[in-house]
Scaffold this motif. Structure first.
Motif, PDB file in Angstrom:
ATOM      1  N   ILE A  40      49.098  58.122  78.230  1.00 15.71           N
ATOM      2  CA  ILE A  40      50.352  58.236  77.486  1.00 15.71           C
ATOM      3  C   ILE A  40      51.375  57.318  78.149  1.00 15.71           C
ATOM      4  CG2 ILE A  40      52.219  59.759  76.753  1.00 15.71           C
ATOM      5  CD1 ILE A  40      49.540  60.365  75.385  1.00 15.71           C
ATOM      6  N   GLY A  41      51.857  56.340  77.398  1.00 16.57           N
ATOM      7  CA  GLY A  41      52.813  55.392  77.938  1.00 16.57           C
ATOM      8  C   GLY A  41      54.245  55.875  77.806  1.00 16.57           C
ATOM      9  N   VAL A  42      55.057  55.487  78.747  1.00 17.00           N
ATOM     10  CA  VAL A  42      56.504  55.718  78.680  1.00 17.00           C
ATOM     11  C   VAL A  42      57.197  54.404  78.973  1.00 17.00           C
ATOM     12  CG1 VAL A  42      58.504  56.889  79.700  1.00 17.00           C
ATOM     13  CG2 VAL A  42      56.384  58.154  79.346  1.00 17.00           C
ATOM     14  N   SER A  43      58.107  54.002  78.099  1.00  9.80           N
ATOM     15  CA  SER A  43      58.893  52.782  78.293  1.00  9.80           C
ATOM     16  C   SER A  43      60.362  53.170  78.348  1.00  9.80           C
ATOM     17  CB  SER A  43      58.658  51.813  77.130  1.00  9.80           C
ATOM     18  OG  SER A  43      59.556  50.717  77.192  1.00  9.80           O
ATOM     19  N   GLY A  44      61.026  52.813  79.454  1.00 12.57           N
ATOM     20  CA  GLY A  44      62.441  53.150  79.581  1.00 12.57           C
ATOM     21  C   GLY A  44      63.058  52.448  80.770  1.00 12.57           C
ATOM     22  N   PRO A  45      64.384  52.519  80.909  1.00 18.87           N
ATOM     23  CA  PRO A  45      65.059  51.874  82.037  1.00 18.87           C
ATOM     24  C   PRO A  45      64.911  52.708  83.307  1.00 18.87           C
ATOM     25  CG  PRO A  45      66.667  52.989  80.668  1.00 18.87           C
ATOM     26  CD  PRO A  45      65.341  53.151  79.987  1.00 18.87           C
ATOM     27  N   LEU A  46      64.019  52.288  84.186  1.00 17.93           N
ATOM     28  CA  LEU A  46      63.814  52.987  85.454  1.00 17.93           C
ATOM     29  C   LEU A  46      64.562  52.300  86.586  1.00 17.93           C
ATOM     30  CD1 LEU A  46      60.005  53.810  85.130  1.00 17.93           C
ATOM     31  CD2 LEU A  46      61.971  55.256  84.566  1.00 17.93           C
TER      32      LEU A  46
ATOM     33  N   ARG B 129      45.298  49.366  76.789  1.00 20.02           N
ATOM     34  CA  ARG B 129      44.701  50.256  75.783  1.00 20.02           C
ATOM     35  C   ARG B 129      45.363  51.630  75.765  1.00 20.02           C
ATOM     36  NH1 ARG B 129      40.892  48.129  73.154  1.00 20.02           N
ATOM     37  NH2 ARG B 129      40.121  50.107  72.312  1.00 20.02           N
ATOM     38  N   VAL B 130      46.647  51.636  76.035  1.00 21.85           N
ATOM     39  CA  VAL B 130      47.451  52.841  75.801  1.00 21.85           C
ATOM     40  C   VAL B 130      47.724  52.894  74.302  1.00 21.85           C
ATOM     41  CG1 VAL B 130      49.667  53.954  76.238  1.00 21.85           C
ATOM     42  CG2 VAL B 130      48.492  52.753  78.091  1.00 21.85           C
ATOM     43  N   ARG B 131      47.557  54.052  73.711  1.00 17.14           N
ATOM     44  CA  ARG B 131      47.698  54.134  72.258  1.00 17.14           C
ATOM     45  C   ARG B 131      48.905  54.953  71.799  1.00 17.14           C
ATOM     46  NH1 ARG B 131      45.897  50.154  72.299  1.00 17.14           N
ATOM     47  NH2 ARG B 131      43.807  49.412  71.849  1.00 17.14           N
ATOM     48  N   PHE B 132      49.508  55.699  72.724  1.00 17.63           N
ATOM     49  CA  PHE B 132      50.669  56.524  72.382  1.00 17.63           C
ATOM     50  C   PHE B 132      51.778  56.240  73.396  1.00 17.63           C
ATOM     51  CE2 PHE B 132      46.908  58.581  70.778  1.00 17.63           C
ATOM     52  CZ  PHE B 132      47.271  58.977  69.496  1.00 17.63           C
TER      53      PHE B 132
ATOM     54  N   MET C 280      54.556  54.816  68.400  1.00 12.06           N
ATOM     55  CA  MET C 280      55.770  54.756  69.216  1.00 12.06           C
ATOM     56  C   MET C 280      56.747  55.841  68.794  1.00 12.06           C
ATOM     57  SD  MET C 280      58.516  51.584  69.453  1.00 12.06           S
ATOM     58  CE  MET C 280      59.943  52.124  68.511  1.00 12.06           C
ATOM     59  N   SER C 281      57.257  56.580  69.767  1.00  9.78           N
ATOM     60  CA  SER C 281      58.252  57.628  69.510  1.00  9.78           C
ATOM     61  C   SER C 281      59.491  57.313  70.333  1.00  9.78           C
ATOM     62  CB  SER C 281      57.697  58.998  69.900  1.00  9.78           C
ATOM     63  OG  SER C 281      56.521  59.300  69.178  1.00  9.78           O
TER      64      SER C 281
ATOM     65  N   ASN D  31      53.761  53.946  62.130  1.00 15.23           N
ATOM     66  CA  ASN D  31      53.621  54.735  63.357  1.00 15.23           C
ATOM     67  C   ASN D  31      54.801  54.595  64.312  1.00 15.23           C
ATOM     68  OD1 ASN D  31      51.301  55.968  62.610  1.00 15.23           O
ATOM     69  ND2 ASN D  31      49.969  54.940  64.075  1.00 15.23           N
ATOM     70  N   VAL D  32      55.980  54.357  63.758  1.00 14.91           N
ATOM     71  CA  VAL D  32      57.215  54.370  64.547  1.00 14.91           C
ATOM     72  C   VAL D  32      58.012  55.603  64.143  1.00 14.91           C
ATOM     73  CG1 VAL D  32      59.446  53.233  64.941  1.00 14.91           C
ATOM     74  CG2 VAL D  32      57.343  51.886  64.920  1.00 14.91           C
ATOM     75  N   PHE D  33      58.344  56.432  65.130  1.00 15.61           N
ATOM     76  CA  PHE D  33      59.066  57.678  64.868  1.00 15.61           C
ATOM     77  C   PHE D  33      60.343  57.713  65.692  1.00 15.61           C
ATOM     78  CE2 PHE D  33      54.652  58.456  63.912  1.00 15.61           C
ATOM     79  CZ  PHE D  33      54.693  59.218  62.746  1.00 15.61           C
ATOM     80  N   ARG D  34      61.439  58.089  65.031  1.00 20.89           N
ATOM     81  CA  ARG D  34      62.696  58.321  65.738  1.00 20.89           C
ATOM     82  C   ARG D  34      62.807  59.833  65.929  1.00 20.89           C
ATOM     83  NH1 ARG D  34      67.002  55.049  64.758  1.00 20.89           N
ATOM     84  NH2 ARG D  34      66.533  54.978  62.545  1.00 20.89           N
ATOM     85  N   ILE D  35      62.822  60.282  67.188  1.00 22.41           N
ATOM     86  CA  ILE D  35      62.659  61.709  67.458  1.00 22.41           C
ATOM     87  C   ILE D  35      63.983  62.466  67.612  1.00 22.41           C
ATOM     88  CG2 ILE D  35      60.397  61.312  68.454  1.00 22.41           C
ATOM     89  CD1 ILE D  35      61.544  61.524  71.223  1.00 22.41           C
ATOM     90  N   ILE D  36      65.080  61.793  67.241  1.00 16.47           N
ATOM     91  CA  ILE D  36      66.402  62.417  67.240  1.00 16.47           C
ATOM     92  C   ILE D  36      67.165  61.929  66.008  1.00 16.47           C
ATOM     93  CG2 ILE D  36      66.589  62.671  69.742  1.00 16.47           C
ATOM     94  CD1 ILE D  36      68.337  60.058  69.605  1.00 16.47           C
ATOM     95  N   ALA D  37      68.406  62.356  65.867  1.00 13.14           N
ATOM     96  CA  ALA D  37      69.255  61.872  64.785  1.00 13.14           C
ATOM     97  C   ALA D  37      69.551  60.384  64.972  1.00 13.14           C
ATOM     98  CB  ALA D  37      70.558  62.665  64.752  1.00 13.14           C
TER      99      ALA D  37
END
Length: 384
Positions: free
Chosen positions: A38-44, A105-108, A132-133, A148-154
């Protein structure tokens, strides 16, 4: 001993070592288990690293709980593995991260956090057949027709409009100044705020511009003070919003600072100190977490695990990961296209609300909560 006999004898001796090596390969530890990355992309790193780490922790908590009570798909027990990458909140770095995750080969993927990163990265994820969420709120994030692109908030449309409605109806603001940081997020939410502000009868005295790297806002604030604004709306992030509040105080500009979800963070009070209190209001997607039984329990688990309170979007990342895992189980599939279709067709009750998506990947319904600050923490005022 003939060469063939010697070769046979050596092969028998090497068989245990070959078997051991095979067991070390990813996903090969057991014929009855499968590792799911499970991939996570963000500002670390950088100014928004606090948000990126919080989002990552939301996913991490979900994966730890899933691994503690594993689920099965196609007869195999799933073991989830976190693959977290620093996209620096930068579009170019975000595209590189997207390609790196695709090559691995990360799929989520959960993320990106920034709209400006999510928009270009979504193309890479789509082309690679990944799901992508994101919490990127700019309306353009879901306008490319990627299934397969989901926005998980408003979205900004909902958040900006809610803040404007609250400002007009509850705060009785008549004349407002607007500042945006020219990022995809800042511009997007400022645009939506202005649309609703005008519909609600507010006059927009001026729209000013800054950047997401700026630290000195005195010239802009002096200009807005001269225009006698009743409040300021800032489309931008906490690392700029916090010093902005301090400089407002220093200039004697004693009006409220309004903003979107990115200001609804303990980081705002941490950086702004005594300058951040009831004078700051922000709008965030989701209902009042502390009013929900599951929300309070999540907060307790998060704090026990990470020794700090959850920030803005850890609950949403946690919920979406749980929704994805539950959908894998129900569809008996790890194929993102199969899981994506099922996500569109179903719903999930999480700790922060109920998740259900329209054909574009937007939340069908997403409450928005207005917050202010008290004792260094965001405090909910009302939900819409």
């Amino acid at each position: 001993m003939s060469p063939s006999q010697l070769s046979l004898k050596l092969s028998h001796k090497l068989m245990p070592f070959a078997a051991a090596a095979l067991l070390c390969l990813p996903g090969a530890a057991s014929a009855n288990s499968e590792t799911v990355k499970i991939g996570v992309s963000g500002p670390l790193s950088g100014a928004n690293a606090f948000a990126g780490k919080d989002n990552e922790n939301g996913v991490r908590l979900a994966l730890e709980e899933l691994n503690a009570k594993p689920i099965k798909v196609a007869g195999k027990t799933l073991k989830f593995e976190l693959v977290s990458e620093d996209d620096q909140g930068d579009p170019r770095a975000g595209v590189s991260v997207a390609q790196k995750l695709a090559d691995a080969r990360v799929r989520f993927v959960l993320g990106p956090y920034n709209s400006g990163v999510a928009i270009p990265a979504s193309r890479i994820y789509n082309e690679a057949g990944m799901l992508m969420s994101t919490v990127g709120t700019n309306p353009d994030v879901t306008k490319n027709g990627y299934n397969n692109v989901f926005r998980i908030i408003a979205s900004d449309t909902q958040i900006g409009a809610s803040m404007a409605s609250y400002a007009a109806r509850e705060l009785k603001i008549k004349r407002i100044g607007v500042i945006d940081d020219r990022t995809a997020f800042g511009k997007g939410i400022a645009d939506e705020f202005i649309k609703q502000a005008k519909k609600s009868g507010m006059a927009v005295a001026s729209r000013e511009f800054t950047t997401d790297k700026a630290t000195d806002f005195s010239a802009i604030l002096t200009s807005l003070k001269a225009k006698k604004v009743d409040a300021i709306f800032f489309g931008g992030y906490a690392p700029q919003g916090a010093p902005m509040t301090r400089q407002m105080k220093q200039l004697g500009l004693n009006v409220r600072l309004l903003g979107g979800d990115t200001l609804c963070s303990p980081e705002m009070a941490k950086l702004g100190g005594a300058a951040v209190g009831a004078n700051v209001l922000c709008a965030q997607g989701g209902a009042m977490l502390d009013k929900k039984t599951a929300g309070a329990a999540f907060q307790a688990r998060y704090k026990a695990r990470f020794k700090q309170a959850a920030d803005v979007y850890a609950p949403a990342f946690y919920d979406q990961m749980m929704f994805i895992a539950e959908t894998m189980r129900k569809t008996n599939s790890l194929d993102p296209s199969v899981v994506g279709v099922a996500l569109h067709a179903s719903s999930y009750k999480g700790v922060a609300g109920t998740y259900a998506y329209d054909a574009k990947g937007n939340m069908r319904q997403s409450p928005v909560t207005i917050y202010t600050f008290k004792n260094g923490a965001p405090v909910a005022l009302a939900s819409y």
